[in-house]
Design an enzyme around this catalytic site. Structure first.
Site, PDB file in Angstrom:
ATOM      1  N   ASN A  32      -3.605   0.034  34.564  1.00  0.00           N
ATOM      2  CA  ASN A  32      -4.338   0.359  33.335  1.00  0.00           C
ATOM      3  C   ASN A  32      -4.479   1.886  33.235  1.00  0.00           C
ATOM      4  O   ASN A  32      -5.568   2.430  33.115  1.00  0.00           O
ATOM      5  CB  ASN A  32      -5.717  -0.333  33.309  1.00  0.00           C
ATOM      6  CG  ASN A  32      -6.346  -0.253  31.924  1.00  0.00           C
ATOM      7  OD1 ASN A  32      -7.499   0.109  31.773  1.00  0.00           O
ATOM      8  ND2 ASN A  32      -5.593  -0.573  30.906  1.00  0.00           N
ATOM      9  N   HIS A  34      -4.545   5.803  32.556  1.00  0.00           N
ATOM     10  CA  HIS A  34      -5.022   6.709  31.511  1.00  0.00           C
ATOM     11  C   HIS A  34      -4.656   8.138  31.919  1.00  0.00           C
ATOM     12  O   HIS A  34      -4.025   8.349  32.971  1.00  0.00           O
ATOM     13  CB  HIS A  34      -6.535   6.541  31.291  1.00  0.00           C
ATOM     14  CG  HIS A  34      -7.336   6.576  32.561  1.00  0.00           C
ATOM     15  ND1 HIS A  34      -7.462   7.713  33.318  1.00  0.00           N
ATOM     16  CD2 HIS A  34      -8.004   5.606  33.228  1.00  0.00           C
ATOM     17  CE1 HIS A  34      -8.201   7.451  34.379  1.00  0.00           C
ATOM     18  NE2 HIS A  34      -8.538   6.171  34.358  1.00  0.00           N
ATOM     19  N   GLN A  35      -5.105   9.104  31.122  1.00  0.00           N
ATOM     20  CA  GLN A  35      -4.715  10.498  31.374  1.00  0.00           C
ATOM     21  C   GLN A  35      -5.133  10.960  32.779  1.00  0.00           C
ATOM     22  O   GLN A  35      -4.436  11.777  33.403  1.00  0.00           O
ATOM     23  CB  GLN A  35      -5.309  11.417  30.291  1.00  0.00           C
ATOM     24  CG  GLN A  35      -4.779  12.831  30.336  1.00  0.00           C
ATOM     25  CD  GLN A  35      -3.249  12.910  30.262  1.00  0.00           C
ATOM     26  OE1 GLN A  35      -2.630  12.267  29.421  1.00  0.00           O
ATOM     27  NE2 GLN A  35      -2.639  13.679  31.170  1.00  0.00           N
ATOM     28  N   HIS A  37      -5.051   9.269  35.569  1.00  0.00           N
ATOM     29  CA  HIS A  37      -3.981   8.897  36.504  1.00  0.00           C
ATOM     30  C   HIS A  37      -2.773   9.809  36.322  1.00  0.00           C
ATOM     31  O   HIS A  37      -2.139  10.220  37.287  1.00  0.00           O
ATOM     32  CB  HIS A  37      -3.526   7.447  36.257  1.00  0.00           C
ATOM     33  CG  HIS A  37      -4.568   6.410  36.529  1.00  0.00           C
ATOM     34  ND1 HIS A  37      -5.162   5.673  35.537  1.00  0.00           N
ATOM     35  CD2 HIS A  37      -5.097   5.975  37.692  1.00  0.00           C
ATOM     36  CE1 HIS A  37      -6.013   4.825  36.071  1.00  0.00           C
ATOM     37  NE2 HIS A  37      -6.002   4.981  37.376  1.00  0.00           N
ATOM     38  N   GLN A 155     -15.020   7.714  47.517  1.00  0.00           N
ATOM     39  CA  GLN A 155     -13.745   7.127  47.970  1.00  0.00           C
ATOM     40  C   GLN A 155     -12.851   8.216  48.585  1.00  0.00           C
ATOM     41  O   GLN A 155     -12.266   8.025  49.664  1.00  0.00           O
ATOM     42  CB  GLN A 155     -13.046   6.466  46.786  1.00  0.00           C
ATOM     43  CG  GLN A 155     -11.607   6.047  47.069  1.00  0.00           C
ATOM     44  CD  GLN A 155     -11.000   5.243  45.926  1.00  0.00           C
ATOM     45  OE1 GLN A 155     -11.277   4.066  45.797  1.00  0.00           O
ATOM     46  NE2 GLN A 155     -10.168   5.853  45.104  1.00  0.00           N
ATOM     47  N   MET A 186     -12.856   9.838  32.561  1.00  0.00           N
ATOM     48  CA  MET A 186     -11.919   8.762  32.218  1.00  0.00           C
ATOM     49  C   MET A 186     -11.907   7.707  33.311  1.00  0.00           C
ATOM     50  O   MET A 186     -11.922   8.034  34.500  1.00  0.00           O
ATOM     51  CB  MET A 186     -10.524   9.328  32.017  1.00  0.00           C
ATOM     52  CG  MET A 186     -10.444  10.094  30.741  1.00  0.00           C
ATOM     53  SD  MET A 186      -8.744  10.307  30.243  1.00  0.00           S
ATOM     54  CE  MET A 186      -9.000  11.375  28.837  1.00  0.00           C
ATOM     55  N   SER A 188     -10.623   3.312  33.962  1.00  0.00           N
ATOM     56  CA  SER A 188     -10.048   2.090  33.394  1.00  0.00           C
ATOM     57  C   SER A 188     -11.151   1.184  32.854  1.00  0.00           C
ATOM     58  O   SER A 188     -10.913   0.371  31.968  1.00  0.00           O
ATOM     59  CB  SER A 188      -9.270   1.337  34.470  1.00  0.00           C
ATOM     60  OG  SER A 188      -8.232   2.147  34.929  1.00  0.00           O
TER      61      SER A 188
HETATM   62  O1  PAF Z   1      -9.106   4.191  43.066  1.00  0.00           O
HETATM   63  C1  PAF Z   1      -8.437   3.144  42.940  1.00  0.00           C
HETATM   64  O2  PAF Z   1      -7.815   2.882  41.912  1.00  0.00           O
HETATM   65  C2  PAF Z   1      -8.385   2.155  44.096  1.00  0.00           C
HETATM   66  O3  PAF Z   1      -9.589   2.118  44.774  1.00  0.00           O
HETATM   67  C3  PAF Z   1      -7.217   2.415  45.067  1.00  0.00           C
HETATM   68  C4  PAF Z   1      -7.346   3.769  45.753  1.00  0.00           C
HETATM   69  C5  PAF Z   1      -5.892   2.363  44.312  1.00  0.00           C
HETATM   70  C6  PAF Z   1      -7.188   1.344  46.153  1.00  0.00           C
HETATM   71  O4  PAF Z   1      -7.027   0.079  45.621  1.00  0.00           O
END
Ligand code: PAF
Length: 294
Positions: A32, A34-35, A37, A155, A186, A188
């Protein structure tokens, strides 16, 4: 762009690039796109010869009452975006490829302390799910560099610690949060917001900024700042999960040794859980440098 749906295909594709002496950057995602990513992908392209992106909605990081089934899956549109960005390899495995024996007997990678606080307290098991899948993906792709967004600051900190503790030979690069024009980070999950919720949502970032400005001006009663911010969010219609002023390195309380402060918030708007953060250096030299850099 080559699409690989299983480990064997992916490893053959990466091996081929390695034979040519190419370096590999990896951007793990749940799709999904977006900008935000795409900004990670652009960074990856600057750093290495080959860019591998994974799209895998990882069931292990969702709690029993979370949005695993509802999580948006938009593979065709995602592929087009990655192709336009010049991505070389897309790894889009099924659950069986990542968890061939199911998830119940899966070895789990767990980062203590950093993973127990903030989102770790409100989403038990979430970060174990993230670190487990990220280590599997790292072992499958074997990149030189992996790119993560600073929007998920906890994370990113946990992944850095895991890589350091487990001596994984991968450089972790964080990329600044991409925001809509009104400041909303931004995500998802922004697509779940109703028009009225979308109007209110930027207040999360505004509240974080107000708090950062107060600290920058010398206000140091952090408990008061946190509770004032929570009150403002409540009044605006959010259900705050946490609003916390922490040491950016440890994600614990700020101490005399703290060099950088992270202000982190998670709050629900209707059924949507939003997270965001801002940071502030407590080292006047850094502030001065930032001013000098414009
Ligand atoms: O940040 C995310 O989209 C997720 O936590 C990741 C790092 C892809 C792990 O599933």
């Amino acid at each position: 762009m080559r699409t690989c749906n299983n480990k064997a295909q992916l490893q053959t594709a990466v091996k081929h690039c390695r034979k040519e002496g190419q370096t590999v950057a990896f951007v793990p995602t749940m799709g999904n796109l977006h900008q935000g990513h795409l900004d990670l992908v652009r960074k990856a392209r600057k750093l290495c010869d080959v860019v591998v992106v994974s799209i895998f909605v990882n069931p292990l990081q969702f709690g029993p009452n979370e949005d695993l089934d509802a999580y948006p899956r938009t593979m065709a549109a995602d592929k087009e975006k990655l192709f336009s960005e010049g991505v070389n390899i897309l790894y889009a495995p099924g659950v069986d490829d990542i968890y061939p024996e199911g998830m119940d007997h899966q070895t789990v990678v767990s980062v203590p302390d950093l993973g127990d606080t903030l989102c770790g307290s409100s989403r038990p098991g979430h970060f174990d799910g993230v670190t487990t899948v990220v280590s599997k993906l790292f072992n499958i792709v074997q990149p030189d560099t992996a790119i993560f967004g600073e929007k998920d600051f906890q994370q990113l900190s946990i992944v850095r610690k895991m890589v350091e503790d487990l001596c994984m030979p991968i450089t972790i690069v964080g990329v600044a949060t991409t925001r809509d024009r009104d400041g909303l980070a931004m995500s998802s999950r922004n697509g779940y917001l109703s028009p009225e919720e979308r109007r209110i949502a930027p207040l999360l970032h505004q509240t974080l900024n107000t708090c950062r400005e107060a600290i920058a001006c010398g206000f140091d009663n952090f408990l008061q700042l946190e509770s004032h911010a929570r009150m403002q969010l409540l009044q605006a219609g959010f259900e705050p999960d946490y609003f916390a002023i922490r040491d950016a390195r440890t994600l614990r309380a700020v101490t005399d040794n703290t060099e950088e402060v992270a202000i982190l918030a998670a709050a629900r708007l209707g059924n949507t859980r939003l997270i965001d953060n801002v940071r502030l250096s407590l080292n006047p030299v850094d502030d001065w440098r930032m001013l000098a850099d414009g």
